[in-house]
Scaffold this active site. Structure first.
Site, mmCIF file in Angstrom:
data_model
loop_
_atom_site.group_PDB
_atom_site.id
_atom_site.type_symbol
_atom_site.label_atom_id
_atom_site.label_comp_id
_atom_site.label_asym_id
_atom_site.label_seq_id
_atom_site.Cartn_x
_atom_site.Cartn_y
_atom_site.Cartn_z
ATOM 1 N N GLY A 83 33.360 -7.100 -7.291
ATOM 2 C CA GLY A 83 32.374 -8.151 -7.467
ATOM 3 C C GLY A 83 33.018 -9.531 -7.504
ATOM 4 O O GLY A 83 34.244 -9.664 -7.597
ATOM 5 N N HIS A 84 32.177 -10.560 -7.420
ATOM 6 C CA HIS A 84 32.625 -11.947 -7.472
ATOM 7 C C HIS A 84 31.828 -12.687 -8.549
ATOM 8 O O HIS A 84 30.649 -12.377 -8.780
ATOM 9 C CB HIS A 84 32.414 -12.626 -6.116
ATOM 10 N N PRO A 85 32.422 -13.680 -9.190
ATOM 11 C CA PRO A 85 31.704 -14.429 -10.238
ATOM 12 C C PRO A 85 30.631 -15.325 -9.632
ATOM 13 O O PRO A 85 30.911 -16.131 -8.742
ATOM 14 C CB PRO A 85 32.816 -15.251 -10.898
ATOM 15 N N LEU A 86 29.412 -15.200 -10.123
ATOM 16 C CA LEU A 86 28.307 -15.982 -9.579
ATOM 17 C C LEU A 86 28.034 -17.252 -10.375
ATOM 18 O O LEU A 86 27.420 -18.187 -9.856
ATOM 19 C CB LEU A 86 27.035 -15.118 -9.539
ATOM 20 N N THR A 91 33.152 -18.689 -6.187
ATOM 21 C CA THR A 91 33.164 -17.222 -6.186
ATOM 22 C C THR A 91 34.479 -16.674 -5.645
ATOM 23 O O THR A 91 34.667 -15.457 -5.578
ATOM 24 C CB THR A 91 32.017 -16.678 -5.316
#
Length: 214
Positions: A83-86, A91
């Protein structure tokens, strides 16, 4: 370096695969594969587990996923992933602590990129399905070909589309509750063989099974 280690581990595991149903051309990393499960060629299977009589067909990507027993996953599916930070400014993976393709971290902020995906028992996932990391697909569910799954799927539900939506349930609620209570996939092979003649008739199957448990 990590890719080299993964490659070496897969090379060293090749002799053991000759006696299993794991393809010589599948890539495994930190995987737990039941001796009666199958993983076909071209599939990458990372940090995941799979139960007996379940299979992952050709050309799939599976990461951080637990798969139950008697589950069928067709080819070209992608399940899980990082996942990636939103809610950050960026990101990009260059701002958290994990390694990235650039080999450069401008900062090493804490961020959990891995989310466990769970696929139950007796699930069928059609060709080319995309399943978001962290999703749970319950026992007996069906995911249609090409579906994009971003939400949890309940037991014995059939989902399809992009984004995937509930189409219908395989059985009525009472039948589903009885099947979940019996958990036939936990039975021994000998026990399954005795009730196998009735799998084409749900009502008869339940009757025979419930009589055995009285």
């Amino acid at each position: 370096m990590r890719r080299i280690l993964v490659l070496l581990r897969n090379i060293f595991s090749l002799p053991g695969r000759l006696l299993s149903k794991v393809s010589l051309f599948a890539v495994l990393q930190e995987a737990s594969v039941d001796k009666k499960a199958a993983i076909h060629s071209g599939t990458r299977f990372y940090r995941s587990s799979i139960g007996r009589y379940s299979y992952v067909a050709r050309g799939c990507f599976v990461a951080d996923t637990d798969i139950g027993a008697f589950t069928s996953i067709a080819g070209k599916c992608e399940i899980g992933g990082t996942g990636h930070p939103l809610n950050w400014v960026s990101t990009s993976p260059t701002f958290h602590k994990w390694e990235n393709v650039f080999g450069r971290n401008f900062a090493r902020h804490e961020f959990e990129i891995f989310h466990k995906t769970r696929i139950g028992n007796d699930v069928w996932i059609g060709t080319g399905a995309l399943i978001k990391a962290g999703v749970t697909i319950a026992d007996g569910a069906v995911v249609g070909m090409g579906a994009v799954v971003t939400k949890d799927i309940g037991p014995y539900e059939i989902w399809g589309g992009n984004p995937a939506r509930l189409i219908r349930k395989r059985f009525d609620d009472d039948t589903i509750e009885r099947l979940l209570r019996l958990r036939w996939w936990t039975m021994t092979e000998e026990e399954i063989e005795k009730v196998a003649p009735y799998v084409t008739d749900v009502r008869r199957f339940l009757q025979v099974m419930e009589e055995k448990h009285e």
